[in-house]
Enzyme design. Structure first.
Site, PDB file in Angstrom:
ATOM      1  N   MET A   1      39.948 -41.005 -15.636  1.00  0.00           N
ATOM      2  CA  MET A   1      41.163 -40.407 -16.197  1.00  0.00           C
ATOM      3  C   MET A   1      41.942 -41.473 -16.976  1.00  0.00           C
ATOM      4  SD  MET A   1      41.197 -37.185 -15.537  1.00  0.00           S
ATOM      5  CE  MET A   1      42.689 -36.300 -15.140  1.00  0.00           C
ATOM      6  N   CYS A   2      43.190 -41.653 -16.688  1.00  0.00           N
ATOM      7  CA  CYS A   2      44.126 -42.501 -17.436  1.00  0.00           C
ATOM      8  C   CYS A   2      44.603 -41.759 -18.681  1.00  0.00           C
ATOM      9  CB  CYS A   2      43.574 -43.851 -17.869  1.00  0.00           C
ATOM     10  SG  CYS A   2      43.147 -44.943 -16.513  1.00  0.00           S
ATOM     11  N   GLY A   3      45.786 -42.125 -19.121  1.00  0.00           N
ATOM     12  CA  GLY A   3      46.343 -41.520 -20.324  1.00  0.00           C
ATOM     13  C   GLY A   3      46.872 -42.597 -21.248  1.00  0.00           C
TER      14      GLY A   3
END
Lengths: 297, 229
Positions: A1-3
């Site tokens: 994930m991560c943004g």
């Protein structure tokens, strides 16, 4: 994930709102990265000075630190406190001396340095991190931010993004690298040092090494395609703007919106929905394995 | 017409309302405002209703669709119309990766481009993309048709089974076991049907397309490959 969120302003009228716009971009990306957040903001320079962003422990003696710097550098040091971080303006001809003074304070970390770049990062919910540093009030020409869901190393402040890659340069990463140990070993042989076991810090170090070998940012980013294995979308901030690179199989999502006033990058479109003019923006997906750059002219 | 404003209601409430519809419901026309890139809008529909969405949507929009017509008046995120069973999904902008993934039936029309892995593992869906598709489109495609009016990226139709691929523009490369096949009258007829269904009536010359499909070399174990194992 991560943004990831990146914002580059073409219209100077928006500069006072840069921080508040970035904070609104990071907020929906909490779903993708709830454990830490960070951002690099490119604001005004102080002519003849380099800004150091320092991270302090809660018990830090800020006055003592400023006094030491003033005594050694021979002039008062302008500073701004942002939660656990302080930004100090160091005379550009006395940087090495300032680094020696700071090295004596074992619990103070230099998070980033540059004529215009300031970096803030911390463990915690992205909205809380933005609030703690006062992101909403920051102004500037461009900024990049990151919300982290840790995969390759521990949830620590040092493991949060952005990672700095040199003065006024930093990198944020969505993905995970599979050959980071081997690349790290090569870079250590070349004299680089690393603070964490984090894969993204290796990517930042890789870019630093290429740039110090004389590569342009474009070339350094292109060489990631040959040398880094794994999943990645990188956004790399420079004094003039930012660059974007996705791995050749495009494992991680990415969206760009462009209007006459701004260019915005988001891991998801949800990060872009509150930007001015978004309803009529050109919204598109950057192609895999392709370097994009938006910079001031 | 029912209007649902996602600035006021949640996606879960919208979807629950759509799932509650009886087969003979009169509530056949829905408009969804302020989608703001949210995920899973209008998924799992089972009745022949029309749902129009005013703006860009996030991931998995109209997934598992059956009978319904879902119109996205903007771009769609990853996995639009994934595992669609029947009905129609029409994206008026671009679609992100894995559009129509594993779709079993129905028609997906994308007015713009679709990025990587469009139609991955498709199993009977028809997909018409008026722009281009990204790399690894129709990977392991088993049945159905993928029609691309512009170009296709690397490794088109890698490990394909019996889906048919029609591309009017340039194909960057074909994947393993995907080959060009002759475009006979029966295929032109099928192509015309698909283009008509996508609303491109008579504006496209079906003779400009090239057809691709499986060489069927991966179907069975070949004893000469025994040394590979």
């Amino acid at each position: 994930m991560c943004g990831i969120a990146g914002l580059f302003l073409k219209d100077a009228k928006l500069e006072p709102d840069l921080g508040s716009m970035l904070a609104r971009m990071l907020s929906p990306l909490s779903d993708r990265g709830p454990d830490s957040a960070g951002f690099a903001v490119y604001g005004a320079e102080t002519p003849g000075h380099v800004k150091f962003t320092l991270r302090l422990p809660p018990t830090a003696d800020v006055d003592g630190l400023l006094k030491s710097l003033r005594d050694e550098l021979g002039e008062p040091i302008a500073h701004r406190l942002h939660g656990t971080h302080v930004v100090v303006a160091i005379p550009a001809d006395r940087i090495a001396l300032a680094r020696r003074v700071l090295a004596a304070f074992a619990d103070i970390a230099i998070v980033g340095a540059g004529r215009r770049m300031e970096i803030f990062k911390e463990v915690g919910r992205p909205d809380d991190v933005s609030e703690q540093f006062g992101l909403g009030a920051m102004r500037g020409t461009h900024a990049i931010g990151h919300t982290r869901m840790a995969t390759e190393s521990a949830v620590t402040t040092n493991g949060a993004h952005p990672f700095t890659t040199g003065n006024d340069q930093c990198l944020v990463h969505n993905g995970s690298l599979s050959n980071h140990c081997a690349v790290r070993r090569d870079l250590i042989k070349k004299g680089l040092s690393f603070r964490t076991e984090n894969d993204s810090e290796v990517a930042a170090g890789f870019i630093t090494a290429k740039l110090s070998d004389g590569a342009s940012l474009q070339q350094a980013m292109e060489s990631c395609l040959d040398s880094l294995d794994g999943f990645y979308t990188f956004v790399i901030g420079t004094e003039a703007g930012f660059g974007v690179l996705r791995d050749p199989i495009a494992c991680k999502p990415a969206v760009v919106a462009e209007t006459d006033q701004l260019v915005a990058f988001g891991t998801e479109y949800r990060a872009l929905v509150d930007l001015p003019g978004i309803a009529s923006a050109k919204v598109w997906e950057p192609a895999p394995g392709t370097v994009y750059r938006w910079e001031l002219h | 017409m029912l209007i649902v404003d996602l600035a006021r209601s949640s996606v879960r409430e919208l979807n629950a309302g759509l799932h509650r519809l009886a087969p003979d419901s009169n509530e056949t026309h829905w408009r969804v405002r302020n989608p703001r890139g949210q995920h899973s809008i209008a998924v799992g529909l089972e009745q022949p209703v029309v749902v129009e969405i005013e703006g860009h949507v996030g991931y998995y929009c109209a997934g598992m669709n059956k009978l319904a017509t879902v119109v996205v008046e903007g771009n769609a995120g990853q996995g639009v119309a994934e595992n669609m069973m029947s009905g129609k999904v029409w994206v008026k902008g671009d679609a992100s990766q894995a559009a129509g993934a594993t779709g079993r039936g129905g028609l997906l029309v994308i007015d713009g481009n679709a990025s990587a892995r469009c139609g991955i593992s498709m199993k009977g869906i028809d997909i018409v993309v008026k722009g281009s598709v990204g790399h690894l489109s129709a990977f392991m495609a088993q049945a159905g048709n993928l029609v691309v009016l512009e170009d296709a990226g690397e490794a088109l139709g890698d490990s394909i089974y019996e889906a048919q691929l029609f591309v009017r523009g340039k194909v960057q490369s074909l994947g393993v076991d995907c080959v060009e096949k002759p475009l006979e009258d029966e295929h032109k007829h099928e192509l015309r049907r698909l283009l008509d269904a996508a609303g491109i009536n008579g504006t496209v010359d079906v003779g400009e397309f090239r057809r691709y499909g499986s060489a069927r070399k991966l179907y069975h174990f070949h004893v000469e490959n025994v040394g590979q194992y």
